[in-house]
Write a protein that holds these residues in place. Structure first.
Motif, PDB file in Angstrom:
ATOM      1  N   MET A  34     -32.170 -25.692 -24.572  1.00 18.82           N
ATOM      2  CA  MET A  34     -30.865 -26.246 -24.276  1.00 18.82           C
ATOM      3  C   MET A  34     -29.819 -25.152 -24.277  1.00 18.82           C
ATOM      4  O   MET A  34     -28.977 -25.111 -23.382  1.00 18.82           O
ATOM      5  CB  MET A  34     -30.502 -27.327 -25.297  1.00 18.82           C
ATOM      6  N   THR A  76     -29.862 -23.061 -21.091  1.00 19.90           N
ATOM      7  CA  THR A  76     -29.318 -23.781 -19.938  1.00 19.90           C
ATOM      8  C   THR A  76     -27.802 -23.766 -19.966  1.00 19.90           C
ATOM      9  O   THR A  76     -27.160 -23.503 -18.946  1.00 19.90           O
ATOM     10  CB  THR A  76     -29.834 -25.233 -19.922  1.00 19.90           C
ATOM     11  N   VAL A 103     -22.907 -31.808 -24.141  1.00 20.50           N
ATOM     12  CA  VAL A 103     -24.175 -32.519 -23.939  1.00 20.50           C
ATOM     13  C   VAL A 103     -24.134 -33.767 -24.817  1.00 20.50           C
ATOM     14  O   VAL A 103     -24.043 -33.681 -26.029  1.00 20.50           O
ATOM     15  CB  VAL A 103     -25.381 -31.635 -24.310  1.00 20.50           C
ATOM     16  N   GLU A 150     -28.444 -36.139 -23.641  1.00 14.51           N
ATOM     17  CA  GLU A 150     -29.123 -35.449 -22.537  1.00 14.51           C
ATOM     18  C   GLU A 150     -28.302 -35.399 -21.248  1.00 14.51           C
ATOM     19  O   GLU A 150     -28.803 -34.979 -20.204  1.00 14.51           O
ATOM     20  CB  GLU A 150     -30.495 -36.071 -22.251  1.00 14.51           C
ATOM     21  N   VAL A 166     -25.162 -33.757 -19.232  1.00 10.50           N
ATOM     22  CA  VAL A 166     -24.313 -32.562 -19.275  1.00 10.50           C
ATOM     23  C   VAL A 166     -22.994 -32.862 -18.566  1.00 10.50           C
ATOM     24  O   VAL A 166     -22.979 -33.299 -17.415  1.00 10.50           O
ATOM     25  CB  VAL A 166     -25.009 -31.351 -18.609  1.00 10.50           C
ATOM     26  N   LEU A 203     -29.783 -32.957 -18.674  1.00 11.76           N
ATOM     27  CA  LEU A 203     -30.171 -31.663 -19.203  1.00 11.76           C
ATOM     28  C   LEU A 203     -31.589 -31.287 -18.786  1.00 11.76           C
ATOM     29  O   LEU A 203     -31.866 -30.143 -18.444  1.00 11.76           O
ATOM     30  CB  LEU A 203     -30.044 -31.659 -20.726  1.00 11.76           C
ATOM     31  N   LYS A 204     -32.481 -32.268 -18.749  1.00 14.03           N
ATOM     32  CA  LYS A 204     -33.873 -31.986 -18.414  1.00 14.03           C
ATOM     33  C   LYS A 204     -34.068 -31.648 -16.934  1.00 14.03           C
ATOM     34  O   LYS A 204     -35.139 -31.223 -16.540  1.00 14.03           O
ATOM     35  CB  LYS A 204     -34.774 -33.152 -18.815  1.00 14.03           C
ATOM     36  N   SER A 255     -31.486 -25.813 -15.185  1.00 10.93           N
ATOM     37  CA  SER A 255     -30.243 -25.103 -14.901  1.00 10.93           C
ATOM     38  C   SER A 255     -29.998 -24.957 -13.394  1.00 10.93           C
ATOM     39  O   SER A 255     -28.851 -24.987 -12.953  1.00 10.93           O
ATOM     40  CB  SER A 255     -30.243 -23.731 -15.576  1.00 10.93           C
TER      41      SER A 255
END
Length: 58
Positions: A1, A4, A24, A27, A29, A43-44, A47
């Motif tokens: 995390m 990213t 965050v 999960e 962003v 988030l998953k 990036s």
């Protein structure tokens, strides 16, 4: 995390988003800048996808 968020922060600076804060929440962003909040994605997603979303804002 953390990696990213670091990549997002670096990309935001290159795009001219000075003072951007990345949050965050569950999960998700979110970029906060100048009192406005922008949803970037999950988030998953990684990036690369999040930086593309950041580019669409700018």
């Amino acid at each position: 995390m953390a990696r990213t968020i670091k990549k997002l922060n670096d990309a935001a600076l290159k795009m001219g988003f000075y003072g951007a804060e990345f949050i965050v929440e569950d999960e998700i962003v979110i970029m906060k800048i100048s009192g406005k909040r922008y949803f970037l994605g999950l988030l998953k997603s990684g990036s690369k996808y999040l930086i593309e979303a950041l580019d669409k804002i700018g």
